[in-house]
Motif scaffolding. Structure first.
Motif, PDB file in Angstrom:
ATOM      1  N   ALA A  12       0.992  82.354  37.462  1.00  0.00           N
ATOM      2  CA  ALA A  12       1.260  83.762  37.768  1.00  0.00           C
ATOM      3  C   ALA A  12       0.487  84.711  36.854  1.00  0.00           C
ATOM      4  N   SER A  13       0.170  84.289  35.633  1.00  0.00           N
ATOM      5  CA  SER A  13      -0.573  85.163  34.726  1.00  0.00           C
ATOM      6  C   SER A  13      -2.065  85.197  35.064  1.00  0.00           C
ATOM      7  N   VAL A  14      -2.573  84.166  35.724  1.00  0.00           N
ATOM      8  CA  VAL A  14      -3.985  84.098  36.092  1.00  0.00           C
ATOM      9  C   VAL A  14      -4.215  84.600  37.524  1.00  0.00           C
ATOM     10  N   TYR A  15      -3.219  84.427  38.361  1.00  0.00           N
ATOM     11  CA  TYR A  15      -3.310  84.795  39.778  1.00  0.00           C
ATOM     12  C   TYR A  15      -3.828  86.230  39.992  1.00  0.00           C
ATOM     13  N   PRO A  16      -3.326  87.248  39.268  1.00  0.00           N
ATOM     14  CA  PRO A  16      -3.853  88.606  39.483  1.00  0.00           C
ATOM     15  C   PRO A  16      -5.355  88.711  39.193  1.00  0.00           C
ATOM     16  N   HIS A  17      -5.862  87.879  38.298  1.00  0.00           N
ATOM     17  CA  HIS A  17      -7.299  87.877  37.999  1.00  0.00           C
ATOM     18  C   HIS A  17      -8.092  87.277  39.155  1.00  0.00           C
ATOM     19  N   TYR A  18      -7.539  86.237  39.785  1.00  0.00           N
ATOM     20  CA  TYR A  18      -8.176  85.678  40.981  1.00  0.00           C
ATOM     21  C   TYR A  18      -8.259  86.743  42.074  1.00  0.00           C
ATOM     22  N   VAL A  19      -7.147  87.439  42.288  1.00  0.00           N
ATOM     23  CA  VAL A  19      -7.096  88.475  43.326  1.00  0.00           C
ATOM     24  C   VAL A  19      -8.054  89.615  42.996  1.00  0.00           C
ATOM     25  N   ALA A  20      -8.044  90.065  41.748  1.00  0.00           N
ATOM     26  CA  ALA A  20      -8.925  91.171  41.340  1.00  0.00           C
ATOM     27  C   ALA A  20     -10.396  90.794  41.517  1.00  0.00           C
ATOM     28  N   LYS A  21     -10.747  89.577  41.152  1.00  0.00           N
ATOM     29  CA  LYS A  21     -12.126  89.109  41.300  1.00  0.00           C
ATOM     30  C   LYS A  21     -12.542  89.141  42.772  1.00  0.00           C
ATOM     31  N   ALA A  22     -11.654  88.685  43.640  1.00  0.00           N
ATOM     32  CA  ALA A  22     -11.939  88.676  45.072  1.00  0.00           C
ATOM     33  C   ALA A  22     -12.030  90.097  45.624  1.00  0.00           C
ATOM     34  N   GLY A  26     -14.839  92.805  47.745  1.00  0.00           N
ATOM     35  CA  GLY A  26     -14.534  93.118  49.135  1.00  0.00           C
ATOM     36  C   GLY A  26     -13.738  92.057  49.872  1.00  0.00           C
ATOM     37  N   ARG A  27     -13.183  91.095  49.160  1.00  0.00           N
ATOM     38  CA  ARG A  27     -12.359  90.072  49.788  1.00  0.00           C
ATOM     39  C   ARG A  27     -10.889  90.444  49.605  1.00  0.00           C
ATOM     40  N   THR A  28      -9.978  89.630  50.116  1.00  0.00           N
ATOM     41  CA  THR A  28      -8.574  90.032  50.119  1.00  0.00           C
ATOM     42  C   THR A  28      -7.667  89.034  49.395  1.00  0.00           C
ATOM     43  N   LYS A  29      -6.474  89.515  49.054  1.00  0.00           N
ATOM     44  CA  LYS A  29      -5.426  88.673  48.465  1.00  0.00           C
ATOM     45  C   LYS A  29      -5.046  87.569  49.447  1.00  0.00           C
ATOM     46  N   ALA A  30      -5.010  87.900  50.735  1.00  0.00           N
ATOM     47  CA  ALA A  30      -4.669  86.907  51.760  1.00  0.00           C
ATOM     48  C   ALA A  30      -5.670  85.751  51.751  1.00  0.00           C
ATOM     49  N   LEU A 104     -15.565  82.500  47.050  1.00  0.00           N
ATOM     50  CA  LEU A 104     -15.019  83.639  47.793  1.00  0.00           C
ATOM     51  C   LEU A 104     -15.638  84.937  47.283  1.00  0.00           C
ATOM     52  N   ALA A 105     -15.659  85.101  45.972  1.00  0.00           N
ATOM     53  CA  ALA A 105     -16.194  86.329  45.378  1.00  0.00           C
ATOM     54  C   ALA A 105     -17.696  86.486  45.631  1.00  0.00           C
ATOM     55  N   LYS A 106     -18.381  85.381  45.833  1.00  0.00           N
ATOM     56  CA  LYS A 106     -19.820  85.441  46.107  1.00  0.00           C
ATOM     57  C   LYS A 106     -20.118  85.694  47.575  1.00  0.00           C
ATOM     58  N   GLY A 107     -19.072  85.841  48.388  1.00  0.00           N
ATOM     59  CA  GLY A 107     -19.269  86.197  49.789  1.00  0.00           C
ATOM     60  C   GLY A 107     -19.427  85.031  50.740  1.00  0.00           C
ATOM     61  N   ARG A 108     -19.158  83.842  50.292  1.00  0.00           N
ATOM     62  CA  ARG A 108     -19.279  82.679  51.164  1.00  0.00           C
ATOM     63  C   ARG A 108     -18.230  82.759  52.281  1.00  0.00           C
ATOM     64  N   ALA A 109     -18.584  82.296  53.449  1.00  0.00           N
ATOM     65  CA  ALA A 109     -17.677  82.311  54.597  1.00  0.00           C
ATOM     66  C   ALA A 109     -16.485  81.388  54.342  1.00  0.00           C
ATOM     67  N   MET A 110     -15.304  81.807  54.817  1.00  0.00           N
ATOM     68  CA  MET A 110     -14.093  81.018  54.609  1.00  0.00           C
ATOM     69  C   MET A 110     -14.222  79.611  55.189  1.00  0.00           C
ATOM     70  N   GLU A 111     -14.899  79.457  56.323  1.00  0.00           N
ATOM     71  CA  GLU A 111     -15.054  78.135  56.915  1.00  0.00           C
ATOM     72  C   GLU A 111     -15.765  77.191  55.947  1.00  0.00           C
ATOM     73  N   LYS A 112     -16.754  77.711  55.241  1.00  0.00           N
ATOM     74  CA  LYS A 112     -17.501  76.875  54.284  1.00  0.00           C
ATOM     75  C   LYS A 112     -16.682  76.642  53.019  1.00  0.00           C
ATOM     76  N   ILE A 113     -15.956  77.667  52.566  1.00  0.00           N
ATOM     77  CA  ILE A 113     -15.118  77.516  51.384  1.00  0.00           C
ATOM     78  C   ILE A 113     -14.080  76.431  51.633  1.00  0.00           C
ATOM     79  N   LEU A 114     -13.481  76.431  52.815  1.00  0.00           N
ATOM     80  CA  LEU A 114     -12.434  75.480  53.155  1.00  0.00           C
ATOM     81  C   LEU A 114     -12.990  74.171  53.693  1.00  0.00           C
ATOM     82  N   ARG A 115     -14.283  73.982  53.540  1.00  0.00           N
ATOM     83  CA  ARG A 115     -14.960  72.742  53.891  1.00  0.00           C
ATOM     84  C   ARG A 115     -14.682  72.288  55.313  1.00  0.00           C
ATOM     85  N   LYS A 116     -14.782  73.251  56.250  1.00  0.00           N
ATOM     86  CA  LYS A 116     -14.542  72.915  57.669  1.00  0.00           C
ATOM     87  C   LYS A 116     -15.844  72.553  58.349  1.00  0.00           C
TER      88      LYS A 116
END
Length: 116
Positions: A12-22, A26-30, A104-116
């Motif tokens: 929980a202490s690191v999670y806000p940093h992940y969200v802020a980075k995203a 231009g990416r989202t918390k979702a 995610l922060a570098k703009g990679r497509a979600m399909e590629k991030i999730l290795r689909k």
């Protein structure tokens, strides 16, 4: 051998940093949540429970419902270390998550991030 201190840090202490980075890129918390759930098998609700419960990284990954088998496809360098060469399981899982958030922060497509 002593454990790395990141193991005792609450997710929980690191999670806000992940969200802020995203969000800064231009990416989202979702999308951050989707990545974490994909990697660990947590649902959105159980992820929230882990965050509210202040689970540390070691417990967070140890209690993960089902680590995604496709995570073995996550390769590359994070913090100067090749992810696929990390021997310690918990540290490798932490670095997998870091690598996915970086993608995610570098703009990679979600399909590629999730290795689909």
């Amino acid at each position: 051998m002593t454990k790395h201190r990141i193991y005792s840090v609450s997710v929980a202490s690191v999670y806000p940093h992940y969200v802020a980075k995203a969000e800064k890129k231009g990416r989202t918390k979702a999308e951050v949540d989707e990545i974490i759930c994909w990697l660990t098998g947590y649902s959105r609700e159980t992820l929230d429970d882990q965050l509210v419960g202040n689970a540390n990284f070691e417990d967070f990954f140890a209690q993960a419902p089902e680590m995604n088998p496709s995570r073995s496809q996550i390769t590359g360098v994070i913090c100067g270390v090749r992810v696929e060469e990390i021997r310690e399981t918990t540290m490798r899982e932490i670095r997998h998550l870091d690598k996915l958030i970086d993608e995610l922060a570098k703009g990679r497509a979600m399909e590629k991030i999730l290795r689909k």
